[in-house]
Design a protein around this motif. Structure first.
Motif, PDB file in Angstrom:
ATOM      1  N   LEU A 173      85.339  16.698  33.490  1.00  0.00           N
ATOM      2  CA  LEU A 173      85.521  17.072  32.093  1.00  0.00           C
ATOM      3  C   LEU A 173      85.657  15.814  31.245  1.00  0.00           C
ATOM      4  CD1 LEU A 173      88.125  19.976  32.486  1.00  0.00           C
ATOM      5  CD2 LEU A 173      85.681  19.950  33.023  1.00  0.00           C
TER       6      LEU A 173
ATOM      7  N   GLU B 238      80.127  18.817  33.872  1.00  0.00           N
ATOM      8  CA  GLU B 238      81.184  19.812  34.116  1.00  0.00           C
ATOM      9  C   GLU B 238      80.809  20.695  35.301  1.00  0.00           C
ATOM     10  OE1 GLU B 238      82.581  22.248  30.787  1.00  0.00           O
ATOM     11  OE2 GLU B 238      82.307  20.528  29.457  1.00  0.00           O
TER      12      GLU B 238
ATOM     13  N   ARG C 175      91.592  25.253  34.723  1.00  0.00           N
ATOM     14  CA  ARG C 175      90.203  25.048  34.313  1.00  0.00           C
ATOM     15  C   ARG C 175      89.696  26.241  33.503  1.00  0.00           C
ATOM     16  NH1 ARG C 175      85.534  22.564  36.467  1.00  0.00           N
ATOM     17  NH2 ARG C 175      83.775  23.131  35.127  1.00  0.00           N
TER      18      ARG C 175
ATOM     19  N   ASP D 147      88.309  26.056  29.864  1.00  0.00           N
ATOM     20  CA  ASP D 147      86.982  26.573  29.532  1.00  0.00           C
ATOM     21  C   ASP D 147      87.051  27.529  28.336  1.00  0.00           C
ATOM     22  OD1 ASP D 147      85.822  25.107  31.549  1.00  0.00           O
ATOM     23  OD2 ASP D 147      85.636  26.790  32.949  1.00  0.00           O
TER      24      ASP D 147
ATOM     25  N   ASP E 154      82.639  19.044  38.272  1.00  0.00           N
ATOM     26  CA  ASP E 154      83.952  19.439  37.732  1.00  0.00           C
ATOM     27  C   ASP E 154      84.558  18.302  36.905  1.00  0.00           C
ATOM     28  OD1 ASP E 154      83.880  21.989  38.888  1.00  0.00           O
ATOM     29  OD2 ASP E 154      84.712  21.221  40.768  1.00  0.00           O
TER      30      ASP E 154
END
Lengths: 189, 189
Positions: A137, A131, A59, A63, A135
């Motif tokens: 995406l 997001e 992640r 990011d 969490d």
């Protein structure tokens, strides 16, 4: 052989809900993890939704790069898939430890995991609220590939073959290391 | 027999990515449709994500009631599942036309489709931006049920049985009426 899949049909690579591997790269580091919570979100331009925990190394690489590859491992990679989903790349080099290798994608810098049977190169869509809250995406697929031993691919479409050998079939995570393999392909129309 | 599933483990009912049926009720009307784009989103409290087109009757019933049931049909309902995913409840009474029946849920007013093998009664979480942009609905599971011939259920957990007869197994949508059936359950730990 890995062949290009028409983008407006690439949802078919993951439409059946298999467990996926998610890979990412940033700042000279790459990682790979397993993700069962993945689904198509739109056809054209193709988008997907995938849940990746905020604490995961993958992640943080996503990011930083805003890119990821979502790929479908075959049953022959079941042990490695479970293994990379059960440890963190912060402590081990998963590629080395589990004997996985990668190859470059066409559009994104995230690597394609060798031996998978379908690959979706993705760029993140900015949806910071979901997001952060879930969490969750959301990403657009910018290139797609399939193993033509598993999917029949031409310039306009792609379909899952009905005669895929067992070790090349996708599989689905139930929980805690238990999976269900793809069985028979059938049509009702 | 339909038995209650502990909420913090109910993600396991759809974790393997089967095609689902979504039912809803509002203003004296009910409907049911098929949805392949469904996945767990959180464990506890359990949430799911599901894509339902803005033009669908079921979506308008969900918008009005803020409730839905997501359920897993077994292979014995494959033809009905495909059929309710290929027409609109605005023109036909799908229950009557395809011989489907329903029973009341425990918490929500949306009906449970009889003959399914898992049911998630859900209440919508307000996320208007992704609802409008992607037809992506986020919902909290407020009650969960499973057929104990398919899932082994006790007070603390649930798991998919490894000896489910073929007609009771879940199945997965590839595209255009082609599906892949659940095959062998296996464990790698």
């Amino acid at each position: 052989m890995r062949v290009a899949v028409p983008l407006n049909k690439c949802y078919r690579l993951i439409n059946h809900g298999p467990v996926t591997l998610v890979s990412a790269a940033a700042n000279g580091q790459t990682n790979v993890m397993a993700a069962a919570w993945t689904m198509p979100l739109d056809f054209d331009p193709p988008k997907i939704a995938v849940v990746i925990g905020a604490g995961d190394l993958t992640r943080s690489l996503i990011d930083a790069s805003r890119e990821l590859v979502v790929q479908v491992p075959p049953r022959g990679l079941a042990e490695q898939t479970d293994a990379v989903g059960s440890c963190t790349g912060r402590l081990v080099d998963k590629w080395l430890k589990f004997g996985l290798s990668s190859e470059p994608g066409a559009v994104v810098n995230a690597p394609l995991v060798t031996g998978c049977v379908a690959w979706l190169e993705c760029r993140m869509v900015d949806e910071p609220s979901v997001e952060q809250r879930y969490d969750l995406l959301i990403a657009e697929v910018v290139a797609a590939w399939a193993d033509d031993a598993v999917y029949s691919v031409d310039e306009t479409t792609v379909r899952l073959r009905d005669d895929v050998p067992e070790h090349l079939r996708a599989f689905h995570h139930v929980a805690g290391g238990a999976y269900v393999a793809d069985g028979q392909v059938f049509s009702v129309r």
